[in-house]
Scaffold this active site. Structure first.
Site, short mmCIF file in Angstrom:
data_model
loop_
_atom_site.label_atom_id
_atom_site.label_comp_id
_atom_site.label_asym_id
_atom_site.label_seq_id
_atom_site.Cartn_x
_atom_site.Cartn_y
_atom_site.Cartn_z
N SER A 144 6.89 58.53 83.41
CA SER A 144 5.52 58.09 83.10
C SER A 144 5.57 57.34 81.77
CB SER A 144 4.60 59.30 82.96
OG SER A 144 3.41 58.96 82.27
N TYR A 167 2.95 67.43 79.68
CA TYR A 167 3.36 66.18 80.33
C TYR A 167 4.26 65.35 79.41
CZ TYR A 167 2.61 62.65 84.02
OH TYR A 167 2.76 61.78 85.08
N1 LIG Z 1 -1.00 59.78 89.39
C1 LIG Z 1 -0.70 59.19 88.23
O1 LIG Z 1 -1.55 58.68 87.49
C2 LIG Z 1 0.73 59.15 87.78
C3 LIG Z 1 1.07 58.31 86.70
C4 LIG Z 1 2.39 58.28 86.25
C5 LIG Z 1 3.34 59.08 86.85
N2 LIG Z 1 2.98 59.89 87.89
C6 LIG Z 1 4.03 60.72 88.47
O2 LIG Z 1 4.21 60.39 89.84
C7 LIG Z 1 4.62 61.56 90.56
C8 LIG Z 1 3.66 61.80 91.73
O3 LIG Z 1 2.36 61.98 91.21
P1 LIG Z 1 1.05 61.98 92.15
O4 LIG Z 1 -0.08 61.57 91.29
O5 LIG Z 1 1.32 61.24 93.40
O6 LIG Z 1 0.90 63.55 92.44
P2 LIG Z 1 0.05 64.27 93.62
O7 LIG Z 1 -0.45 65.55 93.02
O8 LIG Z 1 -0.90 63.36 94.26
O9 LIG Z 1 1.19 64.63 94.68
C9 LIG Z 1 2.22 65.52 94.37
C10 LIG Z 1 2.81 66.09 95.64
O10 LIG Z 1 3.81 67.05 95.24
C11 LIG Z 1 3.71 68.17 96.10
N3 LIG Z 1 4.30 69.33 95.41
C12 LIG Z 1 3.74 70.10 94.45
N4 LIG Z 1 4.59 71.08 94.10
C13 LIG Z 1 5.71 70.92 94.83
C14 LIG Z 1 6.94 71.62 94.92
N5 LIG Z 1 7.20 72.70 94.16
N6 LIG Z 1 7.89 71.18 95.78
C15 LIG Z 1 7.65 70.10 96.58
N7 LIG Z 1 6.48 69.41 96.57
C16 LIG Z 1 5.53 69.81 95.69
C17 LIG Z 1 2.23 68.32 96.39
O11 LIG Z 1 2.00 69.10 97.57
C18 LIG Z 1 1.79 66.87 96.51
O12 LIG Z 1 1.86 66.41 97.85
C19 LIG Z 1 4.66 62.69 89.52
O13 LIG Z 1 5.94 62.75 88.96
C20 LIG Z 1 3.70 62.21 88.47
O14 LIG Z 1 3.93 62.79 87.21
C21 LIG Z 1 1.71 59.94 88.37
#
Ligand SMILES: NC(=O)c1ccc[n+]([C@@H]2O[C@H](COP(=O)([O-])OP(=O)(O)OC[C@H]3O[C@@H](n4cnc5c(N)ncnc54)[C@H](O)[C@@H]3O)[C@@H](O)[C@H]2O)c1
Length: 255
Positions: A144, A167
């Site tokens: 991130s 985070y």
């Molecule tokens: N959404 C944002 O703004 C954003 C920005 C920068 C980085 N990210 C990063 O991108 C990645 C995905 O984020 P997102 O927003 O799509 O998250 P999200 O919460 O929409 O999806 C995460 C998924 O991970 C699954 N999950 C949770 N715990 C788990 C486990 N122990 N084992 C396997 N699966 C598991 C959940 O069921 C879910 O489907 C993360 O690393 C997040 O930090 C997100």
């Protein structure tokens, strides 16, 4: 770009993971949507296979459980005979995650860091060991902008949101783990890079979106589809000689 590859996306049922899975299948790979929420993973897989037959499959996975990670690798390898890449993308957190610094307990800090950073370590470790035996492999860790940038707390004013302190520790850790793994497995034809998105649109308050956008070039907060080009590049042979790098896609927010 990815014809014939076998690619695992952890957390593949989530906001970014499901967009990544669709984009990967569209490029001709088989995508394994590995998620703790197997029902949601099944629904994403069904949706993808309706347009791209045979290109998506759901699997259950808990990234914080070594037996679960190893069993996933064994099942995917048994079915397809190889694994080309894994996208370390799941987002585990406990129910207190997202509180302001004053309210974060030691136990919550440790638990959230263990689940997320610990889980990313475990996935990267077990896939690297498998890739070493296989003779090659590719890991993309989701980091991130907050793994390198000090938070701009003022953009959260008048919202219940914050940039969680865990985070910062987790994502800076993911970026440095990327370099560590890339260096450790450099001689084994295993590439390890990370992708650092800016904020992703997800029904945030308008005031926050406007404050965020003021730091950007054109769009501000991005949609999941805005990240897929960078991910596909890291998964493809177009980035064959890139390893240990952090690719930032944030519409200029961190400049
Ligand atoms: N959404 C944002 O703004 C954003 C920005 C920068 C980085 N990210 C990063 O991108 C990645 C995905 O984020 P997102 O927003 O799509 O998250 P999200 O919460 O929409 O999806 C995460 C998924 O991970 C699954 N999950 C949770 N715990 C788990 C486990 N122990 N084992 C396997 N699966 C598991 C959940 O069921 C879910 O489907 C993360 O690393 C997040 O930090 C997100």
């Amino acid at each position: 770009m990815l014809t014939g590859k076998i690619i695992v996306v952890t957390g593949g049922a989530g906001l970014l993971g499901s967009a990544f899975a669709r984009a990967i299948a569209k490029q001709g790979s088989v995508v394994v949507i590995a998620d703790i929420d197997v029902q949601a993973a099944n629904s994403v897989a069904q949706d993808i296979t309706s347009a791209h037959a045979g290109k998506a499959q759901a699997e259950t996975l808990d990234i914080t459980d070594k037996a679960s990670v190893c069993s996933l690798i064994d099942r995917v390898n048994a079915r397809y005979g190889r694994i080309d890449a894994v996208v370390n993308n799941a987002y585990p957190r406990n129910r207190n995650y997202g509180r302001k610094l004053e309210e974060v307990t030691y136990a919550d800090f440790c638990e959230n860091t263990n689940l997320h950073l610990g889980g990313y370590f475990l996935v990267a470790q077990q896939f690297s060991l498998f890739f070493r035996k296989q003779g090659d492999g590719n890991i993309v860790n989701m980091a991130s902008i907050y793994g390198t940038l000090a938070p701009r707390f003022e953009i959260y004013a008048d919202t219940p949101m914050t940039m969680p302190v865990e985070y910062a520790a987790i994502k800076s850790g993911v970026i440095q783990l990327t370099r560590y793994f890339a260096q450790y497995f450099k001689a084994d034809q295993i590439r390890v890079n990370c992708l650092s998105p800016g904020g992703i649109l997800d029904k945030q308050p308008e005031s926050f979106l406007a404050s965020y956008k003021a730091f950007c070039s054109a769009k501000g907060m991005l949609e999941p589809a805005d990240l897929t080009g960078a991910l596909l590049f890291l998964l493809s042979d177009g980035s064959r000689y890139m390893t240990g790098q952090n690719l930032v896609v944030d519409d200029g927010f961190t400049l």
